[in-house]
Design an enzyme around this catalytic site. Sequence first.
Site, PDB file in Angstrom:
ATOM      1  CG  ASN A   1      -0.341  -0.241   2.507  1.00  0.00           C
ATOM      2  OD1 ASN A   1       0.726  -0.857   2.609  1.00  0.00           O
ATOM      3  ND2 ASN A   1      -0.969   0.244   3.558  1.00  0.00           N
TER       4      ASN A   1
ATOM      5  CD  GLU B   1       1.932  -0.741  11.158  1.00  0.00           C
ATOM      6  OE1 GLU B   1       0.797  -0.945  11.660  1.00  0.00           O
ATOM      7  OE2 GLU B   1       2.107  -0.374  10.000  1.00  0.00           O
TER       8      GLU B   1
ATOM      9  CB  CYS C   1      -2.090   0.022   8.620  1.00  0.00           C
ATOM     10  SG  CYS C   1      -0.775   1.228   8.893  1.00  0.00           S
TER      11      CYS C   1
END
Length: 484
Positions: free
Chosen positions: A153, A251, A285
């Site tokens: 992303n 993460e 995210c």
Amino acid sequence: MTFLDSAVWDGKFCSDGWRHSPARQPVTEPATGDRLGTVGAATAEDVDRAAARAAEAQRAWAATSPQRRAAVLRRAGELFTEHAAEIEDWLVREAGSVRSKAGFETGLAIGECFECAALPAHPQGEVLTSEDARWSLARRRPAGVVGVIAPFNFPLVLGLRSVAPALALGNAVLLKPDPRTAVSGGVVVARIFEEAGLPAGVLHLLPGDGAVGRAVVEAPEVRVVSFTGSTPVGRAIGERAGRLLKRAHLELGGNNALVVLPGADVARAASAGAFGSYLHQGQICMTTGRHLVHESLVDEYTAALAAKADSLRVGDPAREDVALGPLIDRGQLERVHGIVTDSVAAGAKIAAGGEIDGAGYRATVLTGLTTDMPAWREEIFGPVAPVVSFSTAEEAARIVNDSEYGLSVGILGDVGTAMRLADRIDSGKVHINEQTVSDEPNAPFGGVKASGTGSRFGGPAANVEAFTETQWLTVRPDIADYPF
């Protein structure tokens, strides 16, 4: 010949130079399906060889003077600046980024390199007290070989934020980018550090599938694994690393909440909410995945947010001036639409969007939700803004915390009320009078609960903790006396 000319990397991966691979991995433009080139796909055997070479090269790199390591990082930042336009073009075409997002990401990469250039000169330990007649020191030493597994992303910065500090602190790195963004998330990084003067063997680019990722985690030379991606994959990596007694910095996902307090400016709040939910098609995210709006404002806010959503054009960012580009692939597009349609079937209402638009998805607003519906419970990773109302701050805190995730929360409105609410929220990041998407190279970044293992990126403290080991060292003027 351009900086990222495919003649350098087509059909190759970078491990002690650019190597031809018999296996090829297509580089595809998600907006059109066009092929942009191929990269060489590494194998598990290539990873083993790279890990052994990295361990060898790392010792010499760690012994390199701090100023020399800092110079490489500074030069990398300069190269990102010089070649920003070409890098942004790749982020637009390969990752489906709109132009502003691509520029933002490249700017973060520049800042990351310059911020990390200070790490080699950062204090690397402390002097301890001792009951004995000796000097007692706790010193930080490079971990050794670091495995970095990066997502699609924000492919450039989410790999670089581990690669740059790891290198600055004297480690070698094995970088495995997402197969869908192997150029912007891998080739770019390899080329930058190659031109910046990083010695051969210190950084290895290893594109490939899940088997390559597993090999990176399992290579005996790799002592630290830094992974950014989905929670299910992160759990698997954490389990595997735990069995091997390796540190894993994870993460992971988020289902981030934006809380709109009573009395908030609705127009400005809706603008913040739209940015948080629709930037990069919601494929972040930190995306605002849950909008909690006070009951006194919910109708006005929903109408304003829906108007914003309806105004946002979807298209090909390489050829049109659009607000939303394509989702990364057809599978993700269908997953997003499936979550929306399942929620509608359960009783949710569409206030805007809710439709596939070519390779993209229209900015969507959902109302009439209950907190057990898929669009509220799941990380959608698409441009969908579910809205529910709340009546009290206590209820807002309960709803925010009622999630398996804990990455980022935004609170809009009265600062005093927001401060008291922030103290009750379980989240790695809280932003008052901002939406949920925010990142700076010098700030600690990370989540709690299913969002990961805490702040392991950003700033000297987090980076030093993540990519070094602590060694206790004592020194006496003479050999000690012992009773044996």
